[in-house]
Design a protein around this motif. Sequence first.
Motif, mmCIF file in Angstrom:
data_model
loop_
_atom_site.group_PDB
_atom_site.id
_atom_site.type_symbol
_atom_site.label_atom_id
_atom_site.label_comp_id
_atom_site.label_asym_id
_atom_site.label_seq_id
_atom_site.Cartn_x
_atom_site.Cartn_y
_atom_site.Cartn_z
ATOM 1 N N SER A 196 38.808 40.431 52.013
ATOM 2 C CA SER A 196 39.569 39.338 52.631
ATOM 3 C C SER A 196 38.933 38.004 52.282
ATOM 4 C CB SER A 196 39.628 39.500 54.150
ATOM 5 O OG SER A 196 40.330 40.675 54.511
ATOM 6 N N LEU A 197 39.748 37.085 51.780
ATOM 7 C CA LEU A 197 39.335 35.700 51.552
ATOM 8 C C LEU A 197 40.139 34.809 52.485
ATOM 9 C CD1 LEU A 197 39.215 35.527 47.632
ATOM 10 C CD2 LEU A 197 37.347 36.034 49.205
ATOM 11 N N VAL A 198 39.446 34.021 53.288
ATOM 12 C CA VAL A 198 40.111 33.134 54.232
ATOM 13 C C VAL A 198 39.916 31.696 53.772
ATOM 14 C CG1 VAL A 198 40.232 32.348 56.629
ATOM 15 C CG2 VAL A 198 39.763 34.765 56.127
ATOM 16 N N PHE A 199 41.033 30.963 53.642
ATOM 17 C CA PHE A 199 41.017 29.579 53.176
ATOM 18 C C PHE A 199 41.287 28.630 54.345
ATOM 19 C CE2 PHE A 199 42.307 32.356 49.744
ATOM 20 C CZ PHE A 199 41.586 31.905 48.655
ATOM 21 N N ASP A 200 40.979 27.362 54.137
ATOM 22 C CA ASP A 200 41.193 26.375 55.194
ATOM 23 C C ASP A 200 42.616 25.821 55.197
ATOM 24 O OD1 ASP A 200 40.982 24.877 52.877
ATOM 25 O OD2 ASP A 200 39.836 23.249 53.819
ATOM 26 N N ALA A 201 43.482 26.348 54.341
ATOM 27 C CA ALA A 201 44.886 25.942 54.304
ATOM 28 C C ALA A 201 45.685 27.061 53.642
ATOM 29 C CB ALA A 201 45.048 24.634 53.533
ATOM 30 N N SER A 202 46.998 26.969 53.724
ATOM 31 C CA SER A 202 47.863 27.971 53.117
ATOM 32 C C SER A 202 47.730 27.939 51.597
ATOM 33 C CB SER A 202 49.321 27.718 53.512
ATOM 34 O OG SER A 202 49.483 27.763 54.911
ATOM 35 N N VAL A 203 47.886 29.115 50.978
ATOM 36 C CA VAL A 203 47.805 29.200 49.529
ATOM 37 C C VAL A 203 49.128 29.709 48.982
ATOM 38 C CG1 VAL A 203 45.317 29.559 49.509
ATOM 39 C CG2 VAL A 203 46.828 31.534 49.617
ATOM 40 N N ASP A 204 49.342 29.443 47.706
ATOM 41 C CA ASP A 204 50.524 29.917 47.001
ATOM 42 C C ASP A 204 50.194 31.273 46.373
ATOM 43 O OD1 ASP A 204 52.014 30.104 44.182
ATOM 44 O OD2 ASP A 204 53.283 28.936 45.554
ATOM 45 N N LEU A 205 50.965 32.294 46.703
ATOM 46 C CA LEU A 205 50.642 33.646 46.273
ATOM 47 C C LEU A 205 50.608 33.765 44.751
ATOM 48 C CD1 LEU A 205 50.054 36.593 46.950
ATOM 49 C CD2 LEU A 205 52.527 36.986 47.102
ATOM 50 N N ASP A 206 51.591 33.221 44.077
ATOM 51 C CA ASP A 206 51.641 33.347 42.617
ATOM 52 C C ASP A 206 50.472 32.629 41.959
ATOM 53 O OD1 ASP A 206 53.950 34.869 42.698
ATOM 54 O OD2 ASP A 206 55.274 33.126 42.592
ATOM 55 N N GLN A 207 50.154 31.432 42.451
ATOM 56 C CA GLN A 207 49.027 30.692 41.880
ATOM 57 C C GLN A 207 47.709 31.390 42.165
ATOM 58 O OE1 GLN A 207 48.975 28.045 39.816
ATOM 59 N NE2 GLN A 207 51.208 28.280 39.752
ATOM 60 N N LEU A 208 47.589 31.969 43.360
ATOM 61 C CA LEU A 208 46.373 32.703 43.704
ATOM 62 C C LEU A 208 46.188 33.879 42.748
ATOM 63 C CD1 LEU A 208 43.971 33.252 45.636
ATOM 64 C CD2 LEU A 208 45.540 34.622 47.009
ATOM 65 N N LYS A 209 47.235 34.634 42.529
ATOM 66 C CA LYS A 209 47.153 35.770 41.618
ATOM 67 C C LYS A 209 46.791 35.337 40.202
ATOM 68 C CE LYS A 209 50.360 38.956 43.922
ATOM 69 N NZ LYS A 209 51.659 39.662 43.775
ATOM 70 N N ALA A 210 47.313 34.184 39.800
ATOM 71 C CA ALA A 210 47.043 33.704 38.442
ATOM 72 C C ALA A 210 45.579 33.331 38.245
ATOM 73 C CB ALA A 210 47.942 32.506 38.138
ATOM 74 N N HIS A 211 44.892 32.942 39.332
ATOM 75 C CA HIS A 211 43.494 32.516 39.235
ATOM 76 C C HIS A 211 42.517 33.606 39.657
ATOM 77 C CE1 HIS A 211 45.512 28.605 39.092
ATOM 78 N NE2 HIS A 211 44.396 28.111 38.597
ATOM 79 N N LEU A 212 43.041 34.763 40.092
ATOM 80 C CA LEU A 212 42.201 35.833 40.625
ATOM 81 C C LEU A 212 42.066 36.952 39.602
ATOM 82 C CD1 LEU A 212 40.775 36.900 43.292
ATOM 83 C CD2 LEU A 212 42.926 38.109 43.732
ATOM 84 N N SER A 213 40.848 37.475 39.458
ATOM 85 C CA SER A 213 40.646 38.602 38.542
ATOM 86 C C SER A 213 39.588 39.534 39.091
ATOM 87 C CB SER A 213 40.234 38.107 37.153
ATOM 88 O OG SER A 213 38.950 37.488 37.192
ATOM 89 N N LEU A 214 39.745 40.822 38.762
ATOM 90 C CA LEU A 214 38.761 41.843 39.092
ATOM 91 C C LEU A 214 38.437 42.594 37.811
ATOM 92 C CD1 LEU A 214 37.131 43.328 41.306
ATOM 93 C CD2 LEU A 214 39.061 44.915 41.526
ATOM 94 N N GLU A 215 37.148 42.628 37.467
ATOM 95 C CA GLU A 215 36.739 43.188 36.188
ATOM 96 C C GLU A 215 35.696 44.278 36.408
ATOM 97 O OE1 GLU A 215 34.987 41.564 31.889
ATOM 98 O OE2 GLU A 215 35.439 40.178 33.533
ATOM 99 N N ALA A 216 35.824 45.360 35.653
ATOM 100 C CA ALA A 216 34.850 46.457 35.690
ATOM 101 C C ALA A 216 34.486 46.828 34.266
ATOM 102 C CB ALA A 216 35.428 47.662 36.419
ATOM 103 N N GLU A 217 33.243 46.533 33.898
ATOM 104 C CA GLU A 217 32.744 46.894 32.565
ATOM 105 C C GLU A 217 33.696 46.411 31.473
ATOM 106 O OE1 GLU A 217 32.209 51.077 32.822
ATOM 107 O OE2 GLU A 217 30.577 50.946 34.288
ATOM 108 N N ASP A 218 33.999 45.099 31.511
ATOM 109 C CA ASP A 218 34.846 44.418 30.520
ATOM 110 C C ASP A 218 36.303 44.868 30.543
ATOM 111 O OD1 ASP A 218 32.632 42.999 29.574
ATOM 112 O OD2 ASP A 218 32.069 44.650 28.249
ATOM 113 N N THR A 219 36.696 45.545 31.601
ATOM 114 C CA THR A 219 38.084 45.973 31.734
ATOM 115 C C THR A 219 38.698 45.318 32.964
ATOM 116 O OG1 THR A 219 37.586 48.106 30.713
ATOM 117 C CG2 THR A 219 39.622 47.956 32.006
ATOM 118 N N MET A 220 39.860 44.709 32.799
ATOM 119 C CA MET A 220 40.537 44.091 33.921
ATOM 120 C C MET A 220 41.177 45.153 34.799
ATOM 121 S SD MET A 220 39.701 41.041 33.316
ATOM 122 C CE MET A 220 40.543 40.317 34.704
#
Length: 450
Positions: A54-78
């Motif tokens: 869970s990430l809690v922000f101090d204001a509302s976020v845009d879901l599509d923009q959040l997804k575009a800036h968010l990544s999870l990587e495991a051993e060079d694999t997204m």
Amino acid sequence: MKLKLMLLVILSMALVSCGDQTPAPKNLIIISATINGAALTDGLSGVQIDSEISLVFDASVDLDQLKAHLSLEAEDTMVPVEVLLSNAQSKAQITADLSYKTQYTLTLSVGEIGASGESLQEGFMVNFTTAEDEIIRELAPCTNLSCIETLEVEDQGQSASFDFYSSHPILLENAQWETLRNAVIVVHGQNRDADNYFTYLTTALRNTELQNNTVLLAPWFKEESDANDQDFYWNTSSWREGQPSNGHVRISSFALVDNLINILVDKSRFPVLEKILVTGHSSGGLFTHVYAGANFSQSIHSAIDFEYVVANSQYLYYPNNYRYNEQAGTFFEPSDCAGYNYWPLGFQSAPSYLNGLSPEDFNGQFAGRKVVYFLGNNTSNDGALNTSDCSATLLGSTRYQRGENIFTFMNAYYPGQHAHTRSIVDGIGHDGQGMFLSQEFSILLSEKLN
């Protein structure tokens, strides 16, 4: 005339210029990052594969923009992630299909991800490693009020639910807690605010750097208005005396804590647990005082070191008929106060939990157990102090003095035999938060749990 015209033109241009300016969106800040309710810190290990971040922000976020800036990587694999927004779109709940024994890097890059164009100026990146297998051996402590669990307790063929706050999910069958050497059970006061006392003790454990090797439990003895049809509840304050619950299943509040202790002493779940400390403030202090002498758990589980910290209780158990006269400095047997020795102030009319235990055996058990009278010496503004009932006033003139008097009693009637001590918190009165967040309590915890 020309000068006036020029000034008007300049003023008009300035007003137009000001009118064209719109406030720049403010920066966006991450308030907290947690995993399964515990702090998500860099390098965290032993993470379960079904975890939720869970990430809690101090204001509302845009879901599509959040997804575009968010990544999870495991051993060079997204790794694909699922993201849900809640709390007016200010909380992002992130899940993914994780694998055992794998290191992951979660990254949220800078950019405009706010619902109103706010920009995240500081990127977020954290590394964590998942557990070796399905066995849970270690987790960061849960520190918020989502950390509530429900224990189903059966009695005579019927069952009911008992809620408690817990820093660790102690009911999991696939857990072997290899770092939890201590357990603290904190009992709420008359307001039945288990959530507050869980928060106080969470802070106290963090202040003493004991949070990673201590499991914290805060049982909730509900009143009927807070209970559902399947919950244990008490219509009166009798929970603090070990009396049976109301409702369809009647069981002692002491027996419910015994059930929690039975889980803690299970070596298949808690292989390294060595100490259990029970504490409570005010009404929770009374519970702790009489539970110290009453419980059978300590006798059954003799390999565990039990201690009891009684904080600012105005009611205290006395093993005989004598009370202390503060003015004379002597003990006397009252003759003009009927019922002054009834439970929980004495053994008369003790609850059914104690059936089969004689007063002599109870008193020996009570004197021999390690009890700390944790006393705040500020006696001002104590509106909750009972100064009308003779059975209460016989205990002492103030809440603080009542603690001093029982300790004086133990020294007088059990010299060299009892295991009771006292600790004084200077300047604090009837204040659970003040007592448990005091330097004196930090010292006490460090001494008892290290």
